[in-house]
Design a protein around this motif. Structure first.
Motif, short mmCIF file in Angstrom:
data_model
loop_
_atom_site.label_atom_id
_atom_site.label_comp_id
_atom_site.label_asym_id
_atom_site.label_seq_id
_atom_site.Cartn_x
_atom_site.Cartn_y
_atom_site.Cartn_z
N ASN A 8 0.82 -1.21 0.00
CA ASN A 8 0.00 0.00 0.00
C ASN A 8 0.86 1.26 0.00
N SER A 10 0.49 5.89 -0.33
CA SER A 10 -0.27 7.13 -0.51
C SER A 10 0.73 8.22 -0.85
N LYS A 17 -3.89 4.58 2.87
CA LYS A 17 -3.12 4.15 1.71
C LYS A 17 -3.99 3.24 0.84
N ARG A 18 -3.57 3.07 -0.42
CA ARG A 18 -4.30 2.19 -1.33
C ARG A 18 -3.37 1.08 -1.80
N ASN A 19 -3.96 -0.08 -2.05
CA ASN A 19 -3.19 -1.24 -2.47
C ASN A 19 -2.81 -1.09 -3.95
N ASP A 66 -5.91 1.00 5.39
CA ASP A 66 -6.69 1.91 6.24
C ASP A 66 -5.93 2.35 7.50
#
Length: 150
Positions: A8, A10, A17-19, A66
Motif C-alpha cells: 500500500n 499514498s 493508503k491504497r493497495n 486503512d
C-alpha cells in the motif's frame, strides 16, 4: 516465514493508503511514490495480517491500507520482535526501527471503534537494500538481535 498480502502507498501524508499490488523499495529512502519515504527511520510501515483479522472480528470494517500500513504480512507477529530485526523479501532487506506509534488524534478508525491497532501492533523499518515486493512474495526473518532478560 511470512507472505506479503498487500502493498500500500499514498502520495500524501495523513490519508489512508491504497493497495497497488507491487512496490519498488529504494535503499535508505523507502517506497517509491509513498509520502513517508525519505531519510529517516520510518521509511516502511508493516502490520501483521493476523492482528488486522483479530481487529475485524471485533466489528471493524477496515480495508488494506486503512491503518496507513505499507505492507500487510501474514505469518509474522511483528510485535514480538526486537528492534534491529532484519527481514528479507526477494532482494529487499528491511531493518526494524520502531514498534508502534502515537495515533493521530483524529484517527477515523479510533473514532469509530474506540481503538486502533497501529499504535501497538504496527512496526516501522528502514530499507537497507532495495528491490521490488509484490503480493504473494515470501518474507523471512534474516536475523534478530538477542533479547536481554532482566
Amino acid at each position: 516465514m511470512g507472505k506479503i498480502l498487500a502493498t500500500n502507498i499514498s502520495e500524501i501524508k495523513g490519508v489512508q493508503k491504497r493497495n497497488v499490488h507491487s512496490v519498488k523499495l529504494i535503499e535508505e529512502h523507502g517506497i517509491e511514490h509513498d509520502a513517508h519515504a525519505g531519510k529517516w527511520h520510518r521509511q516502511v510501515s508493516l502490520l501483521s495480517y493476523d492482528r488486522i483479522e483479530e481487529f475485524k472480528a471485533k466489528g471493524a470494517q477496515v480495508n488494506d491500507g486503512d491503518f496507513g500500513e505499507n505492507l500487510i504480512v501474514q505469518g509474522i507477529d511483528f510485535r514480538t520482535l526486537p528492534l534491529g530485526t532484519k527481514f528479507l523479501c526477494n532482494d529487499v532487506i528491511l531493518e526494524l526501527t520502531q514498534i508502534g506509534k502515537e495515533c493521530h488524534h483524529g484517527c477515523e478508525i479510533f473514532q469509530l471503534m474506540g481503538d486502533c491497532i497501529m499504535p501497538r501492533e504496527g512496526v516501522f523499518a528502514r530499507v537497507l537494500k532495495g528491490g521490488t515486493i509484490s503480493e504473494g512474495d515470501e518474507m523471512s526473518i534474516l536475523s534478530s538481535p538477542a533479547r536481554l532478560f532482566i
